[in-house]
Design an enzyme around this catalytic site. Structure first.
Site, short mmCIF file in Angstrom:
data_model
loop_
_atom_site.label_atom_id
_atom_site.label_comp_id
_atom_site.label_asym_id
_atom_site.label_seq_id
_atom_site.Cartn_x
_atom_site.Cartn_y
_atom_site.Cartn_z
N ARG A 234 0.84 -1.18 -0.02
CA ARG A 234 -0.11 -0.01 0.04
C ARG A 234 0.78 1.21 0.08
NH1 ARG A 234 -3.37 -2.79 -1.44
NH2 ARG A 234 -5.43 -3.25 -0.67
N ASP A 258 4.22 -0.24 -6.97
CA ASP A 258 2.88 -0.58 -7.49
C ASP A 258 1.82 0.03 -7.16
OD1 ASP A 258 1.39 -2.33 -9.43
OD2 ASP A 258 0.47 -3.27 -7.45
N GLU A 263 -2.83 7.50 -5.12
CA GLU A 263 -3.07 6.73 -6.21
C GLU A 263 -4.50 6.99 -6.37
OE1 GLU A 263 -1.88 2.80 -5.23
OE2 GLU A 263 -4.01 1.97 -5.46
N HIS A 295 -0.95 0.03 -9.63
CA HIS A 295 -1.63 -1.08 -8.99
C HIS A 295 -2.20 -2.23 -9.58
CE1 HIS A 295 -3.57 -1.19 -4.79
NE2 HIS A 295 -3.45 -2.33 -5.06
P1 NAD Z 1 -1.35 -11.27 5.11
O1 NAD Z 1 -2.48 -10.69 6.04
O2 NAD Z 1 -1.43 -12.67 4.69
O3 NAD Z 1 0.09 -11.00 5.65
C1 NAD Z 1 0.33 -9.74 6.15
C2 NAD Z 1 1.47 -9.92 7.26
O4 NAD Z 1 1.96 -8.74 7.48
C3 NAD Z 1 1.29 -10.92 8.22
O5 NAD Z 1 2.30 -11.98 8.61
C4 NAD Z 1 1.16 -9.82 9.75
O6 NAD Z 1 1.69 -10.53 10.90
C5 NAD Z 1 2.30 -8.67 9.07
N1 NAD Z 1 2.20 -7.55 9.57
C6 NAD Z 1 1.23 -6.93 10.11
N2 NAD Z 1 1.49 -5.67 10.71
C7 NAD Z 1 2.93 -5.82 10.55
C8 NAD Z 1 3.95 -4.86 10.92
N3 NAD Z 1 3.51 -3.71 11.79
N4 NAD Z 1 5.24 -4.89 10.52
C9 NAD Z 1 5.46 -6.13 9.95
N5 NAD Z 1 4.73 -6.93 9.43
C10 NAD Z 1 3.23 -6.81 9.84
O7 NAD Z 1 -1.56 -10.26 3.89
P2 NAD Z 1 -1.15 -10.50 2.40
O8 NAD Z 1 -2.18 -11.28 1.62
O9 NAD Z 1 0.20 -11.38 2.39
O10 NAD Z 1 -1.17 -8.89 1.68
C11 NAD Z 1 -0.17 -8.06 2.31
C12 NAD Z 1 -0.68 -6.83 1.70
O11 NAD Z 1 -0.47 -6.62 0.33
C13 NAD Z 1 -2.37 -6.28 1.98
O12 NAD Z 1 -2.16 -5.70 3.10
C14 NAD Z 1 -2.37 -5.33 0.89
O13 NAD Z 1 -2.17 -4.07 1.43
C15 NAD Z 1 -1.42 -5.73 -0.29
N6 NAD Z 1 -1.79 -6.12 -1.54
C16 NAD Z 1 -1.56 -5.62 -2.48
C17 NAD Z 1 -2.09 -6.03 -3.94
C18 NAD Z 1 -1.65 -5.13 -5.23
O14 NAD Z 1 -2.24 -5.64 -6.25
N7 NAD Z 1 -0.65 -4.42 -5.36
C19 NAD Z 1 -2.86 -7.05 -3.89
C20 NAD Z 1 -3.21 -7.73 -2.77
C21 NAD Z 1 -2.59 -7.25 -1.68
#
Ligand code: NAD
Length: 335
Positions: A234, A258, A263, A295
């Site tokens: 994000r 991305d 955005e 994105h």
């Molecule tokens: P997920 O919930 O499986 O994993 C997130 C991880 O971050 C978890 O292991 C959690 O413990 C950790 N976390 C939480 N707070 C933290 C902190 N303060 N410091 C370090 N780690 C921390 O989520 P995911 O499916 O892996 O997705 C991650 C992120 O990717 C989403 O939150 C979303 O913002 C982003 N995303 C982007 C796209 C894109 O198209 N660019 C698509 C999907 C998701």
């Protein structure tokens, strides 16, 4: 159930319509994103369906509740655009699509790393102009390099598995260690240690009040000179102005984004005939060592199919007064 679908680009309909054959909801598509100006379109719909740049702040949620909306079905994994406290107070259920395709985002992340390292974006433009010189395209082997992954959930761990194949040394920071990553040889450490030791840093934690501007001037100063920084999570995880300063003084040697903190209203739109007023984004686009994609990391047919199916299943479960398991409750902002 009658569902008002916002940010409904043609590719959204292309996947929701066939998936809906199984569920039979009444989907009404609205191309604009949801915000204070467009919320009247949702009046009378018990459910609305939204994506990452739709705005679900308290004011919008109050208008939705007044209009009879009881469910907001996110077509995304992230939910940072929703005021969860307001939703809970107003009795609006929020659902999301967790882990629809961690591979899509992890693979796009690797695409950015490879393109930045070898200057593939520049080589493409040069060769089309019959400039076959190699100056400025010198890369480095990924094999043996150290990659720091911030957030090792579904996407971060998928990235770790891919990079293991490249022969990278993997470091990670997360509030909870992922046992699969530990088994794969990923070494967990404090964030400042990861910053200092990594040649490449990739962000995969959610955007929360705690992670807002996780990468600021102070964090950038702790990184190796010439570090490669990648953000496919994000935009607001990075203080964009601070990273521009770090690109100017060479602390950041490569930047792959991305996502961008401002955005909304830009990404996913064709503005090629417009004057873009965002000077920060425009400055970023002038650097030869920066790649910005709009994105699109999630944008694979596999991901869009799963998003459509899970979103509609979430709506069906709500309609039957059942739990889908994909509800986003207040515990999410406390974890
Ligand atoms: P997920 O919930 O499986 O994993 C997130 C991880 O971050 C978890 O292991 C959690 O413990 C950790 N976390 C939480 N707070 C933290 C902190 N303060 N410091 C370090 N780690 C921390 O989520 P995911 O499916 O892996 O997705 C991650 C992120 O990717 C989403 O939150 C979303 O913002 C982003 N995303 C982007 C796209 C894109 O198209 N660019 C698509 C999907 C998701």
């Amino acid at each position: 159930m009658r569902v008002a679908v916002f940010s409904a680009k043609s590719y959204v309909r292309e996947f929701l319509d066939p998936a809906n054959a199984e569920f039979g909801h009444e989907l009404v598509y609205f191309e604009p994103s949801l915000d204070c100006a467009t919320v009247p379109l949702a009046a009378g719909f018990p459910a609305v369906c939204v994506f990452v740049n739709d705005r679900l702040d308290r004011a919008v949620l109050e208008r939705l509740a007044e209009g009879g909306t009881r469910l907001v079905a996110l077509r995304s994994a992230g939910f940072n655009n929703v005021d969860l406290v307001a939703a809970a107070e107003l009795g609006i259920t929020i659902t999301r699509v967790p882990a629809y395709s961690p591979y899509a985002i992890a693979e796009h992340t690797v695409g950015l790393i490879l393109a930045l390292n070898r200057g593939i974006h520049r080589a493409f433009a040069r060769v089309r102009d019959r400039n076959f010189a190699l100056g400025g395209l010198l890369g480095f082997d990924l094999h043996g390099r150290t990659v720091g992954i911030v957030g090792t959930g579904a996407i971060g761990s998928a990235l770790a598995r891919i990079l293991t194949g490249f022969g990278c040394n993997l470091l990670a920071y997360d509030k909870h260690e992922n046992p699969d990553c530990v088994l794969a040889g990923v070494k967990y450490m404090e964030l400042n240690e990861l910053f200092a030791a990594s040649d490449i840093i990739s962000l995969h934690c959610p955007l929360t009040p705690e992670t807002f501007h996780l990468i600021d001037a102070e964090a950038l100063e702790q990184m190796k000179p010439g570090v490669m920084l990648i953000n496919t999570s994000r935009g607001a995880l990075i203080d964009t102005q601070a990273v521009i300063d770090a690109l100017k003084n060479g602390r950041v040697g490569y930047l792959g984004l991305d996502v961008y903190e401002e955005e909304a209203g830009l990404f996913s739109e064709d503005l090629s005939d417009e004057i873009v007023l965002d000077d920060v984004l425009m400055r970023l686009l002038t650097f030869p060592n920066v790649i910005v994609t709009a994105h699109q990391a999630y944008f694979t047919s596999d991901a869009l199919r799963t998003i459509a199916e899970v979103t509609l299943a979430n709506v069906s479960a709500f309609e039957r007064s059942e739990k889908s398991g994909n509800e986003v409750g207040l515990e999410r902002i406390r974890s």
